[in-house]
Design a protein around this motif. Structure first.
Motif, PDB file in Angstrom:
ATOM      1  N   PHE A   1      -6.621  13.044  12.306  1.00 21.38           N
ATOM      2  CA  PHE A   1      -6.574  12.981  10.845  1.00 21.38           C
ATOM      3  C   PHE A   1      -6.311  11.577  10.327  1.00 21.38           C
ATOM      4  O   PHE A   1      -6.847  11.197   9.285  1.00 21.38           O
ATOM      5  CB  PHE A   1      -5.515  13.938  10.296  1.00 21.38           C
ATOM      6  CG  PHE A   1      -5.895  15.381  10.446  1.00 21.38           C
ATOM      7  CD1 PHE A   1      -7.047  15.890   9.855  1.00 21.38           C
ATOM      8  CD2 PHE A   1      -5.117  16.243  11.189  1.00 21.38           C
ATOM      9  CE1 PHE A   1      -7.406  17.213   9.997  1.00 21.38           C
ATOM     10  CE2 PHE A   1      -5.462  17.570  11.340  1.00 21.38           C
ATOM     11  CZ  PHE A   1      -6.613  18.055  10.748  1.00 21.38           C
ATOM     12  N   THR A   2      -5.516  10.782  11.038  1.00 20.77           N
ATOM     13  CA  THR A   2      -5.180   9.442  10.546  1.00 20.77           C
ATOM     14  C   THR A   2      -6.132   8.373  11.060  1.00 20.77           C
ATOM     15  O   THR A   2      -6.215   7.295  10.476  1.00 20.77           O
ATOM     16  CB  THR A   2      -3.744   9.051  10.952  1.00 20.77           C
ATOM     17  OG1 THR A   2      -3.638   9.002  12.379  1.00 20.77           O
ATOM     18  CG2 THR A   2      -2.733  10.014  10.369  1.00 20.77           C
ATOM     19  N   GLY A   3      -6.822   8.631  12.156  1.00 21.97           N
ATOM     20  CA  GLY A   3      -7.713   7.644  12.732  1.00 21.97           C
ATOM     21  C   GLY A   3      -6.980   6.547  13.483  1.00 21.97           C
ATOM     22  O   GLY A   3      -7.578   5.560  13.883  1.00 21.97           O
ATOM     23  N   LYS A   4      -5.684   6.700  13.651  1.00 21.89           N
ATOM     24  CA  LYS A   4      -4.886   5.712  14.382  1.00 21.89           C
ATOM     25  C   LYS A   4      -4.527   6.256  15.752  1.00 21.89           C
ATOM     26  O   LYS A   4      -4.532   7.456  15.991  1.00 21.89           O
ATOM     27  CB  LYS A   4      -3.594   5.399  13.614  1.00 21.89           C
ATOM     28  CG  LYS A   4      -3.824   4.725  12.294  1.00 21.89           C
ATOM     29  CD  LYS A   4      -2.519   4.429  11.618  1.00 21.89           C
ATOM     30  CE  LYS A   4      -2.752   3.771  10.271  1.00 21.89           C
ATOM     31  NZ  LYS A   4      -1.483   3.497   9.608  1.00 21.89           N
ATOM     32  N   SER A   5      -4.190   5.337  16.651  1.00 18.63           N
ATOM     33  CA  SER A   5      -3.836   5.724  18.010  1.00 18.63           C
ATOM     34  C   SER A   5      -2.334   5.559  18.216  1.00 18.63           C
ATOM     35  O   SER A   5      -1.795   4.469  18.031  1.00 18.63           O
ATOM     36  CB  SER A   5      -4.598   4.841  19.000  1.00 18.63           C
ATOM     37  OG  SER A   5      -4.196   5.150  20.305  1.00 18.63           O
ATOM     38  N   TYR A   6      -1.675   6.650  18.573  1.00 17.90           N
ATOM     39  CA  TYR A   6      -0.249   6.624  18.850  1.00 17.90           C
ATOM     40  C   TYR A   6      -0.044   6.913  20.338  1.00 17.90           C
ATOM     41  O   TYR A   6      -0.734   7.738  20.914  1.00 17.90           O
ATOM     42  CB  TYR A   6       0.499   7.681  18.040  1.00 17.90           C
ATOM     43  CG  TYR A   6       0.254   7.591  16.551  1.00 17.90           C
ATOM     44  CD1 TYR A   6       0.921   6.658  15.788  1.00 17.90           C
ATOM     45  CD2 TYR A   6      -0.653   8.428  15.933  1.00 17.90           C
ATOM     46  CE1 TYR A   6       0.706   6.567  14.423  1.00 17.90           C
ATOM     47  CE2 TYR A   6      -0.887   8.355  14.571  1.00 17.90           C
ATOM     48  CZ  TYR A   6      -0.201   7.417  13.819  1.00 17.90           C
ATOM     49  OH  TYR A   6      -0.436   7.328  12.474  1.00 17.90           O
ATOM     50  N   PHE A   7       0.906   6.283  20.957  1.00 23.26           N
ATOM     51  CA  PHE A   7       1.302   6.549  22.341  1.00 23.26           C
ATOM     52  C   PHE A   7       0.174   6.341  23.349  1.00 23.26           C
ATOM     53  O   PHE A   7       0.249   6.826  24.463  1.00 23.26           O
ATOM     54  CB  PHE A   7       1.864   7.978  22.498  1.00 23.26           C
ATOM     55  CG  PHE A   7       2.992   8.282  21.579  1.00 23.26           C
ATOM     56  CD1 PHE A   7       4.219   7.682  21.771  1.00 23.26           C
ATOM     57  CD2 PHE A   7       2.836   9.169  20.536  1.00 23.26           C
ATOM     58  CE1 PHE A   7       5.274   7.958  20.927  1.00 23.26           C
ATOM     59  CE2 PHE A   7       3.889   9.462  19.686  1.00 23.26           C
ATOM     60  CZ  PHE A   7       5.107   8.851  19.876  1.00 23.26           C
ATOM     61  N   ARG A   8      -0.882   5.653  22.986  1.00 25.20           N
ATOM     62  CA  ARG A   8      -2.006   5.452  23.906  1.00 25.20           C
ATOM     63  C   ARG A   8      -1.553   4.697  25.162  1.00 25.20           C
ATOM     64  O   ARG A   8      -1.922   5.031  26.268  1.00 25.20           O
ATOM     65  CB  ARG A   8      -3.131   4.698  23.187  1.00 25.20           C
ATOM     66  CG  ARG A   8      -4.380   4.477  23.985  1.00 25.20           C
ATOM     67  CD  ARG A   8      -5.255   5.671  24.074  1.00 25.20           C
ATOM     68  NE  ARG A   8      -5.464   6.253  22.764  1.00 25.20           N
ATOM     69  CZ  ARG A   8      -6.260   7.275  22.536  1.00 25.20           C
ATOM     70  NH1 ARG A   8      -6.936   7.798  23.505  1.00 25.20           N
ATOM     71  NH2 ARG A   8      -6.380   7.781  21.346  1.00 25.20           N
ATOM     72  N   THR A   9      -0.719   3.675  24.972  1.00 25.95           N
ATOM     73  CA  THR A   9      -0.243   2.904  26.129  1.00 25.95           C
ATOM     74  C   THR A   9       0.659   3.757  27.011  1.00 25.95           C
ATOM     75  O   THR A   9       0.670   3.598  28.224  1.00 25.95           O
ATOM     76  CB  THR A   9       0.510   1.640  25.684  1.00 25.95           C
ATOM     77  OG1 THR A   9       1.589   2.008  24.823  1.00 25.95           O
ATOM     78  CG2 THR A   9      -0.414   0.674  24.961  1.00 25.95           C
ATOM     79  N   LEU A  10       1.399   4.678  26.408  1.00 25.64           N
ATOM     80  CA  LEU A  10       2.271   5.555  27.192  1.00 25.64           C
ATOM     81  C   LEU A  10       1.449   6.557  28.007  1.00 25.64           C
ATOM     82  O   LEU A  10       1.751   6.810  29.170  1.00 25.64           O
ATOM     83  CB  LEU A  10       3.244   6.301  26.276  1.00 25.64           C
ATOM     84  CG  LEU A  10       4.269   7.194  26.946  1.00 25.64           C
ATOM     85  CD1 LEU A  10       5.234   6.349  27.771  1.00 25.64           C
ATOM     86  CD2 LEU A  10       5.029   7.988  25.908  1.00 25.64           C
ATOM     87  N   PHE A  11       0.384   7.090  27.409  1.00 28.73           N
ATOM     88  CA  PHE A  11      -0.450   8.065  28.111  1.00 28.73           C
ATOM     89  C   PHE A  11      -1.195   7.454  29.293  1.00 28.73           C
ATOM     90  O   PHE A  11      -1.484   8.131  30.261  1.00 28.73           O
ATOM     91  CB  PHE A  11      -1.458   8.711  27.165  1.00 28.73           C
ATOM     92  CG  PHE A  11      -0.872   9.721  26.220  1.00 28.73           C
ATOM     93  CD1 PHE A  11       0.196  10.508  26.591  1.00 28.73           C
ATOM     94  CD2 PHE A  11      -1.398   9.880  24.954  1.00 28.73           C
ATOM     95  CE1 PHE A  11       0.726  11.432  25.729  1.00 28.73           C
ATOM     96  CE2 PHE A  11      -0.874  10.813  24.075  1.00 28.73           C
ATOM     97  CZ  PHE A  11       0.200  11.588  24.462  1.00 28.73           C
ATOM     98  N   TYR A  12      -1.529   6.169  29.200  1.00 32.68           N
ATOM     99  CA  TYR A  12      -2.286   5.513  30.264  1.00 32.68           C
ATOM    100  C   TYR A  12      -1.440   4.555  31.094  1.00 32.68           C
ATOM    101  O   TYR A  12      -1.968   3.695  31.774  1.00 32.68           O
ATOM    102  CB  TYR A  12      -3.490   4.771  29.672  1.00 32.68           C
ATOM    103  CG  TYR A  12      -4.503   5.711  29.077  1.00 32.68           C
ATOM    104  CD1 TYR A  12      -5.312   6.483  29.895  1.00 32.68           C
ATOM    105  CD2 TYR A  12      -4.632   5.850  27.703  1.00 32.68           C
ATOM    106  CE1 TYR A  12      -6.235   7.351  29.357  1.00 32.68           C
ATOM    107  CE2 TYR A  12      -5.554   6.715  27.152  1.00 32.68           C
ATOM    108  CZ  TYR A  12      -6.354   7.468  27.986  1.00 32.68           C
ATOM    109  OH  TYR A  12      -7.263   8.331  27.461  1.00 32.68           O
ATOM    110  N   SER A  13      -0.138   4.720  31.058  1.00 40.52           N
ATOM    111  CA  SER A  13       0.772   3.840  31.781  1.00 40.52           C
ATOM    112  C   SER A  13       0.869   4.239  33.253  1.00 40.52           C
ATOM    113  O   SER A  13       1.190   5.384  33.580  1.00 40.52           O
ATOM    114  CB  SER A  13       2.160   3.885  31.147  1.00 40.52           C
ATOM    115  OG  SER A  13       3.088   3.212  31.947  1.00 40.52           O
TER     116      SER A  13
END
Length: 123
Positions: free
Chosen positions: A73-85
């Motif tokens: 809905f916002t088009g922003k990425s949250y926690f992306r670095t955490l998910f791919y860490s």
């Protein structure tokens, strides 16, 4: 109508895990489905009995749905670095390996060799 685990049939049901069927020993993921079923029924103690990570998997799935919906809905990425860490992945892998070794120790201590064979296809 909701599903009820009538007469606790899951407690004694044979696992369909290929590793357990071949060896008689549980794999690191054995019991997670039963754990999730008991979470859905609201029985945290039985859920933790079948797999320690069952409640955590449930919470992480709910959080992932919420976070991914908000990202849509916002088009922003949250926690992306955490998910791919890789560090987080290695940390979780080490915890799972240690937990599985402890589970195997208690499994062998609680079962005889004949019990272990009966849980495999080599009965």
């Amino acid at each position: 109508m909701t599903f009820q685990n009538e007469h606790n049939h899951l407690d004694n049901a044979q696992s369909l895990c290929p590793f357990k069927m071949l060896t008689g020993f549980p794999c690191p993921g054995c019991g997670i489905t039963k754990s999730l079923v008991y979470i859905y029924e609201g029985d945290i103690v039985k859920s933790l009995h079948f797999h320690l990570f069952g409640p955590f998997v449930f919470v992480l799935c709910v959080l992932a749905i919420i976070i991914l919906s908000v990202e849509l809905f916002t088009g922003k990425s949250y926690f992306r670095t955490l998910f791919y860490s890789k560090k987080v992945a290695y940390f979780l892998a080490v915890i799972l390996v240690v937990y599985h070794i402890i589970r195997l120790y208690y499994f062998v201590a609680d079962h005889t060799f004949d019990d272990i064979l009966r849980q495999s296809i080599w009965k």
